[in-house]
Design an enzyme around this catalytic site. Structure first.
Site, PDB file in Angstrom:
ATOM      1  N   GLU A   1      56.361  92.026   3.681  1.00  0.00           N
ATOM      2  CA  GLU A   1      57.803  92.104   3.458  1.00  0.00           C
ATOM      3  C   GLU A   1      58.251  93.550   3.604  1.00  0.00           C
ATOM      4  O   GLU A   1      59.339  93.910   3.196  1.00  0.00           O
ATOM      5  CB  GLU A   1      58.171  91.502   2.094  1.00  0.00           C
TER       6      GLU A   1
ATOM      7  N   CYS B   1      56.451  87.846  -1.468  1.00  0.00           N
ATOM      8  CA  CYS B   1      55.017  88.025  -1.759  1.00  0.00           C
ATOM      9  C   CYS B   1      54.200  86.774  -1.451  1.00  0.00           C
ATOM     10  O   CYS B   1      52.993  86.749  -1.685  1.00  0.00           O
ATOM     11  CB  CYS B   1      54.819  88.417  -3.213  1.00  0.00           C
TER      12      CYS B   1
ATOM     13  N   HIS C   1      49.550  85.732  -8.717  1.00  0.00           N
ATOM     14  CA  HIS C   1      50.278  86.829  -8.088  1.00  0.00           C
ATOM     15  C   HIS C   1      50.507  87.877  -9.189  1.00  0.00           C
ATOM     16  O   HIS C   1      50.894  87.536 -10.309  1.00  0.00           O
ATOM     17  CB  HIS C   1      51.621  86.336  -7.526  1.00  0.00           C
TER      18      HIS C   1
HETATM   19  N1  CAA Z   1      54.465 100.042 -26.363  1.00  0.00           N
HETATM   20  C1  CAA Z   1      54.056  98.793 -26.012  1.00  0.00           C
HETATM   21  N2  CAA Z   1      54.860  97.918 -25.367  1.00  0.00           N
HETATM   22  C2  CAA Z   1      56.106  98.323 -25.041  1.00  0.00           C
HETATM   23  C3  CAA Z   1      56.582  99.612 -25.386  1.00  0.00           C
HETATM   24  C4  CAA Z   1      55.706 100.489 -26.079  1.00  0.00           C
HETATM   25  N3  CAA Z   1      56.070 101.713 -26.417  1.00  0.00           N
HETATM   26  N4  CAA Z   1      57.860  99.720 -24.948  1.00  0.00           N
HETATM   27  C5  CAA Z   1      58.165  98.526 -24.350  1.00  0.00           C
HETATM   28  N5  CAA Z   1      57.110  97.710 -24.416  1.00  0.00           N
HETATM   29  C6  CAA Z   1      57.005  96.334 -23.890  1.00  0.00           C
HETATM   30  C7  CAA Z   1      58.242  95.482 -24.119  1.00  0.00           C
HETATM   31  O1  CAA Z   1      58.253  94.914 -25.413  1.00  0.00           O
HETATM   32  C8  CAA Z   1      58.063  94.449 -23.016  1.00  0.00           C
HETATM   33  O2  CAA Z   1      57.129  93.502 -23.424  1.00  0.00           O
HETATM   34  P1  CAA Z   1      57.501  91.933 -23.350  1.00  0.00           P
HETATM   35  O3  CAA Z   1      57.809  91.645 -21.901  1.00  0.00           O
HETATM   36  O4  CAA Z   1      56.244  91.244 -23.803  1.00  0.00           O
HETATM   37  O5  CAA Z   1      58.678  91.728 -24.219  1.00  0.00           O
HETATM   38  C9  CAA Z   1      57.399  95.242 -21.881  1.00  0.00           C
HETATM   39  O6  CAA Z   1      56.901  96.450 -22.475  1.00  0.00           O
HETATM   40  C10 CAA Z   1      58.366  95.678 -20.780  1.00  0.00           C
HETATM   41  O7  CAA Z   1      59.445  96.293 -21.375  1.00  0.00           O
HETATM   42  P2  CAA Z   1      60.933  95.919 -20.945  1.00  0.00           P
HETATM   43  O8  CAA Z   1      61.093  94.433 -20.915  1.00  0.00           O
HETATM   44  O9  CAA Z   1      61.886  96.712 -21.732  1.00  0.00           O
HETATM   45  O10 CAA Z   1      60.842  96.496 -19.434  1.00  0.00           O
HETATM   46  P3  CAA Z   1      61.979  96.691 -18.378  1.00  0.00           P
HETATM   47  O11 CAA Z   1      63.104  95.762 -18.608  1.00  0.00           O
HETATM   48  O12 CAA Z   1      62.264  98.126 -18.292  1.00  0.00           O
HETATM   49  O13 CAA Z   1      61.183  96.263 -17.056  1.00  0.00           O
HETATM   50  C11 CAA Z   1      60.762  94.411 -15.584  1.00  0.00           C
HETATM   51  C12 CAA Z   1      60.453  95.040 -16.930  1.00  0.00           C
HETATM   52  C13 CAA Z   1      62.212  93.932 -15.589  1.00  0.00           C
HETATM   53  C14 CAA Z   1      59.837  93.231 -15.313  1.00  0.00           C
HETATM   54  C15 CAA Z   1      60.586  95.477 -14.505  1.00  0.00           C
HETATM   55  O14 CAA Z   1      59.251  95.949 -14.487  1.00  0.00           O
HETATM   56  C16 CAA Z   1      60.943  95.013 -13.106  1.00  0.00           C
HETATM   57  O15 CAA Z   1      62.104  94.898 -12.729  1.00  0.00           O
HETATM   58  N6  CAA Z   1      59.918  94.777 -12.269  1.00  0.00           N
HETATM   59  C17 CAA Z   1      60.105  94.384 -10.873  1.00  0.00           C
HETATM   60  C18 CAA Z   1      60.321  92.880 -10.728  1.00  0.00           C
HETATM   61  C19 CAA Z   1      59.085  92.102 -11.011  1.00  0.00           C
HETATM   62  O16 CAA Z   1      57.958  92.590 -10.878  1.00  0.00           O
HETATM   63  N7  CAA Z   1      59.243  90.826 -11.346  1.00  0.00           N
HETATM   64  C20 CAA Z   1      58.107  89.936 -11.591  1.00  0.00           C
HETATM   65  C21 CAA Z   1      58.408  88.509 -11.177  1.00  0.00           C
HETATM   66  S1  CAA Z   1      58.986  88.496  -9.476  1.00  0.00           S
HETATM   67  C22 CAA Z   1      57.562  88.666  -8.549  1.00  0.00           C
HETATM   68  O17 CAA Z   1      56.489  88.485  -9.035  1.00  0.00           O
HETATM   69  C23 CAA Z   1      57.694  89.050  -7.109  1.00  0.00           C
HETATM   70  C24 CAA Z   1      57.302  90.498  -6.980  1.00  0.00           C
HETATM   71  O18 CAA Z   1      56.145  90.801  -6.736  1.00  0.00           O
HETATM   72  C25 CAA Z   1      58.342  91.488  -7.154  1.00  0.00           C
END
Ligand code: CAA
Length: 390
Positions: free
Chosen positions: A79, A111, A233
């Site tokens: 991609e 993916c 994945h």
């Molecule tokens: N210590 C331990 N854990 C902590 C922490 C700390 N100090 N601070 C935060 N965390 C934890 C949170 O509690 C959270 O855990 P949970 O999910 O279990 O609740 C985790 O860390 C992540 O924190 P946030 O939810 O606040 O993170 P975020 O909102 O900043 O980002 C995300 C998370 C939205 C998934 C981001 O990484 C993202 O956008 N990623 C890209 C999209 C993606 O990968 N999607 C996956 C499905 S789509 C797919 O699979 C296709 C692909 O390849 C893209």
């Protein structure tokens, strides 16, 4: 007839950023990355690497061993395409000096497309049992600087040789697959970074898993207890673990931490230190599992879940073949990952902001640490590649 994965070779870049460095730059706790999303390092491609060089480098060990001689189908899943018309696989075909008697195309569905490639390749081999197919998944995961997705970047490629009587994993015929028109993650042609609705994407990933599993279970009559390992994945390793917990809950099966470690742990080792490589991600997990499993997996069934945003999900399965350990590239993979160069934050940002020239001029690119092939320059809008091997 037994058809499946005969060889599996993984390649990633020679540079990485430690997510502790990123955490400091973004003023967040490193544990958010190390524990919260389960990622430690992200692989960063050098300016003279792209999906073509990553892919050719992944397949190079197969070329060296003469494994590509009977390949008549080359499917390039990505991609991170470099051209709207020409398949990136044609450059790879040339770098690997493959026979002109070969069908070569590029496949796209976020993916997921390598899995479509594998199923197409299995059909090709069923019709031509003395021929082989090469599926290469190669990607560079890019999100905007400072965005939530940034810490899940990475890059890499996996070369997957499909044949009759495979030496690694035979692929079973039953599969569950699921398509739905959603906007969880996408990249319009005019952008070099993906757009993503992060939280939503995690829920769609799981929904597609449960739907795919439902079909697979109906068709195969199998339950979770029929599996010895799972490969998911892996956009980030925590996602795979969360998905497996959801699947267990749906199947009313308990899974403790220790069992989770047994079922998934060895498949997550490489992705934890390289990051997402989109289309190749689940196959990096399979590589990691076959290379690092303490237990001899011969005869064991692996559940495989492939997901591509947009979206398509597929659950299928494979059985590990006796003697597989003699045909994995474990030492090569471990050496590559152990000998990478760590970047400073500033070096990471400079590489991120570097763009391939688009003015049609003549450019010769400086040489960085790469695999056996490099993206050496550009002339009149034509990419030029260099082989560093005799
Ligand atoms: N210590 C331990 N854990 C902590 C922490 C700390 N100090 N601070 C935060 N965390 C934890 C949170 O509690 C959270 O855990 P949970 O999910 O279990 O609740 C985790 O860390 C992540 O924190 P946030 O939810 O606040 O993170 P975020 O909102 O900043 O980002 C995300 C998370 C939205 C998934 C981001 O990484 C993202 O956008 N990623 C890209 C999209 C993606 O990968 N999607 C996956 C499905 S789509 C797919 O699979 C296709 C692909 O390849 C893209």
């Amino acid at each position: 007839m037994n058809i499946g994965i005969d060889r599996l070779s993984f390649y990633s870049s020679h540079y990485y950023l430690d997510l502790k460095t990123l955490a400091e730059a973004r003023s967040v706790e490193a544990d958010k990355y190390y524990i919260g999303i389960g990622q430690e390092k992200m692989a960063i491609p050098a300016p003279d690497e792209d999906v073509v060089t990553l892919a050719a480098s992944a397949a190079y060990p197969l070329m060296k061993e003469g494994e590509l001689e009977n390949v008549e189908l080359l499917l390039f899943a990505t991609e991170s395409g470099i051209d709207q018309s020409k398949a990136a696989g044609i450059y790879v075909h040339s770098l690997l000096e493959m026979s002109p008697r070969c069908r070569t195309v590029e496949l796209k569905q976020a993916c997921y497309s390598a899995t479509a490639g594998i199923q197409l390749a299995v059909g090709f081999v069923a019709r031509n049992p003395d021929k082989k197919a090469l599926v290469i998944a190669s990607d560079i995961a890019r999100y905007e600087l400072g965005s939530p997705g940034e810490a899940t970047q990475g890059c890499g490629a996996v070369a997957i040789l499909i044949s009759a009587d495979p030496r690694l994993v035979s692929i079973e015929p039953e599969c569950g697959y699921y398509t739905e028109d959603v906007m969880d993650f996408w990249r319009p042609n005019y952008r070099s970074e993906a757009l993503v609705d992060g939280k939503y994407s995690t829920t769609v990933y799981i929904h597609a898993l449960l739907e795919s599993w439902k079909q697979y279970a109906e068709l195969s009559g199998r339950g979770l207890g029929d599996f010895d390992r799972f490969c998911y994945h892996i956009p980030f390793t925590k996602m795979a673990e969360k998905a497996h917990r959801k699947l267990c809950r749906k199947c009313k099966t308990d899974v403790g931490d220790e069992q989770m470690q047994t079922l998934l742990g060895e498949s997550l080792l490489y992705s934890r230190i390289t990051g997402n490589c989109y289309s190749g991600s689940m196959y990096v997990g399979l590589c990691s599992l076959l290379d690092n499993a303490e237990e001899d997996l011969a005869g064991k069934r692996i559940g495989l879940y492939s997901y591509g945003s947009g979206c398509v999900g597929e659950f299928f399965s494979g059985v590990v073949q006796p003697g597989y350990r003699d045909f994995v590239y474990a030492d090569q993979h471990r050496n590559l990952l152990a000998n990478r160069t760590e970047l400073t934050y500033q070096q990471y940002e400079d590489i991120f902001n570097y763009g391939v020239p688009t003015d049609g001029g003549e450019y010769v690119f400086p040489q960085y640490k790469t695999g056996p092939f490099r993206f050496s320059g550009i002339s009149q809008h034509k990419r030029e590649y260099e082989s560093l091997v005799d």
